[in-house]
Scaffold this motif. Structure first.
Motif, PDB file in Angstrom:
ATOM      1  N   ASN A 195      20.222 -21.114  31.685  1.00  3.18           N
ATOM      2  CA  ASN A 195      19.141 -21.462  32.618  1.00  3.18           C
ATOM      3  C   ASN A 195      17.868 -21.852  31.879  1.00  3.18           C
ATOM      4  N   LEU A 196      17.555 -21.111  30.833  1.00  3.51           N
ATOM      5  CA  LEU A 196      16.391 -21.474  30.028  1.00  3.51           C
ATOM      6  C   LEU A 196      16.559 -22.860  29.414  1.00  3.51           C
ATOM      7  N   ALA A 197      17.764 -23.138  28.922  1.00  4.69           N
ATOM      8  CA  ALA A 197      18.016 -24.453  28.335  1.00  4.69           C
ATOM      9  C   ALA A 197      17.912 -25.562  29.379  1.00  4.69           C
TER      10      ALA A 197
ATOM     11  N   ALA B  80      16.181 -19.889  39.424  1.00  2.00           N
ATOM     12  CA  ALA B  80      14.902 -20.597  39.466  1.00  2.00           C
ATOM     13  C   ALA B  80      13.888 -19.962  38.528  1.00  2.00           C
ATOM     14  N   ALA B  81      13.869 -18.642  38.475  1.00  2.00           N
ATOM     15  CA  ALA B  81      12.904 -17.968  37.597  1.00  2.00           C
ATOM     16  C   ALA B  81      13.144 -18.325  36.139  1.00  2.00           C
ATOM     17  N   TYR B  82      14.392 -18.318  35.705  1.00  2.00           N
ATOM     18  CA  TYR B  82      14.693 -18.653  34.313  1.00  2.00           C
ATOM     19  C   TYR B  82      14.448 -20.127  34.022  1.00  2.00           C
ATOM     20  N   VAL B  83      14.781 -20.998  34.977  1.00  2.00           N
ATOM     21  CA  VAL B  83      14.564 -22.424  34.757  1.00  2.00           C
ATOM     22  C   VAL B  83      13.073 -22.729  34.626  1.00  2.00           C
ATOM     23  N   VAL B  84      12.254 -22.138  35.494  1.00  2.00           N
ATOM     24  CA  VAL B  84      10.807 -22.346  35.400  1.00  2.00           C
ATOM     25  C   VAL B  84      10.274 -21.803  34.081  1.00  2.00           C
ATOM     26  N   ALA B  85      10.772 -20.638  33.666  1.00  2.00           N
ATOM     27  CA  ALA B  85      10.334 -20.077  32.383  1.00  2.00           C
ATOM     28  C   ALA B  85      10.701 -21.008  31.229  1.00  2.00           C
ATOM     29  N   GLY B  86      11.895 -21.602  31.284  1.00  2.00           N
ATOM     30  CA  GLY B  86      12.278 -22.534  30.238  1.00  2.00           C
ATOM     31  C   GLY B  86      11.464 -23.805  30.258  1.00  2.00           C
TER      32      GLY B  86
END
Length: 266
Positions: free
Chosen positions: A117-119, A221-227
């Motif tokens: 997700n971060l990637a 969504a939280a991890y994607v936004v953080a990435g």
């Protein structure tokens, strides 16, 4: 013409024709002694097919496939996407679709979803990254579910004998959508473990995929936004994303601790 029976002195006796027919039928239906011994055994190819399609053979195949996938992950190191970026010849919609497919395959091979997700956020930004990550999540969950259902269910279901295992199987089989939705919303249960546990139960594929898609949105969504905002760690979006990651994790840990405490109390 003689009737099937004739009456003589009030007593019913079988006619000669009926007696002959009965004797002939009995002779035809009788199995000669030693006839079973003369039946040839099943061909070698049939016996091999039965052995290969047995529940434990299919379970062994599943274990081999998963072990091979995990080994491939260790060799190719997909986490290098965070540092090296996406291949330059892939861009736009093709890159998003390719990443979703790769995401699904990696989740089957036990690659942690937070990393993927971060990637996704770092490579494609918030909107495209979220779409690609959710598509990969559903794809990977569906692949794992189908593999577990086809190759592992028949061998593993007879092993569900413990009280906790039976309770979990009953919950997933009778209340599959609700149980899987709660599992996806609150962290604590590994993604791959939930997939294969659901595949062993009698839960349907459609409620499983729907619960996975809906329940995975907040955490993904939280991890994607953080990435996507990792380059600005003091921005409000990045801090909110971190809070959305930390709060459910903390809540899940508290709930798990309380359940464990109650079990010990009994």
């Amino acid at each position: 013409m003689l009737d099937a029976t004739t009456r003589s002195g009030g007593t019913a006796t079988a006619s000669p024709r009926a007696t002959a027919t009965t004797a002939t039928t009995a002779t035809e239906l009788a199995v000669p002694e030693g006839a079973l011994a003369t039946i040839p055994p099943a061909p070698f190819a049939v016996r091999c097919a039965r052995a290969l399609l047995s529940p434990w053979s299919r379970l062994t195949l599943l274990v081999v496939l998963l072990a091979s996938a995990a080994a491939a992950v260790l060799v190719f190191e997909p986490q290098r996407l965070l540092t090296n970026g996406w291949p330059p010849h892939l861009s736009g919609a093709a890159a998003v679709v390719a990443y979703a497919v790769a995401y699904g395959a990696c989740t089957v091979a036990f690659v942690p979803r937070p990393l993927l997700n971060l990637a996704a956020g770092a490579l494609f930004g918030t909107q495209l990254g979220l779409g690609s990550a959710l598509a990969g999540t559903v794809l990977g969950a569906g692949l794992a579910f189908c593999l577990g259902r086809a190759l592992g269910q028949d061998a593993l279901r007879p092993l569900l004998r413990g009280r906790l295992l039976k309770a979990a199987d009953h919950q997933l089989s009778r209340h599959g959508f609700r149980s899987m939705l709660a599992t996806r919303l609150f962290p604590g249960v590994p993604f791959a473990a939930a997939n294969y546990c659901a595949s062993v139960s009698r839960m349907g594929l459609t409620p499983f995929l729907l619960a996975t898609a809906l329940g995975s949105i907040p955490n993904t969504a939280a991890y994607v936004v953080a990435g996507a905002r990792a380059s600005a760690p003091t921005s409000p979006a990045f801090l909110i994303a971190l809070a959305c990651i930390a709060v459910p994790a903390l809540a899940g840990a508290v709930v798990a601790w309380r359940k464990r405490h109650r079990l010990r109390g009994h």
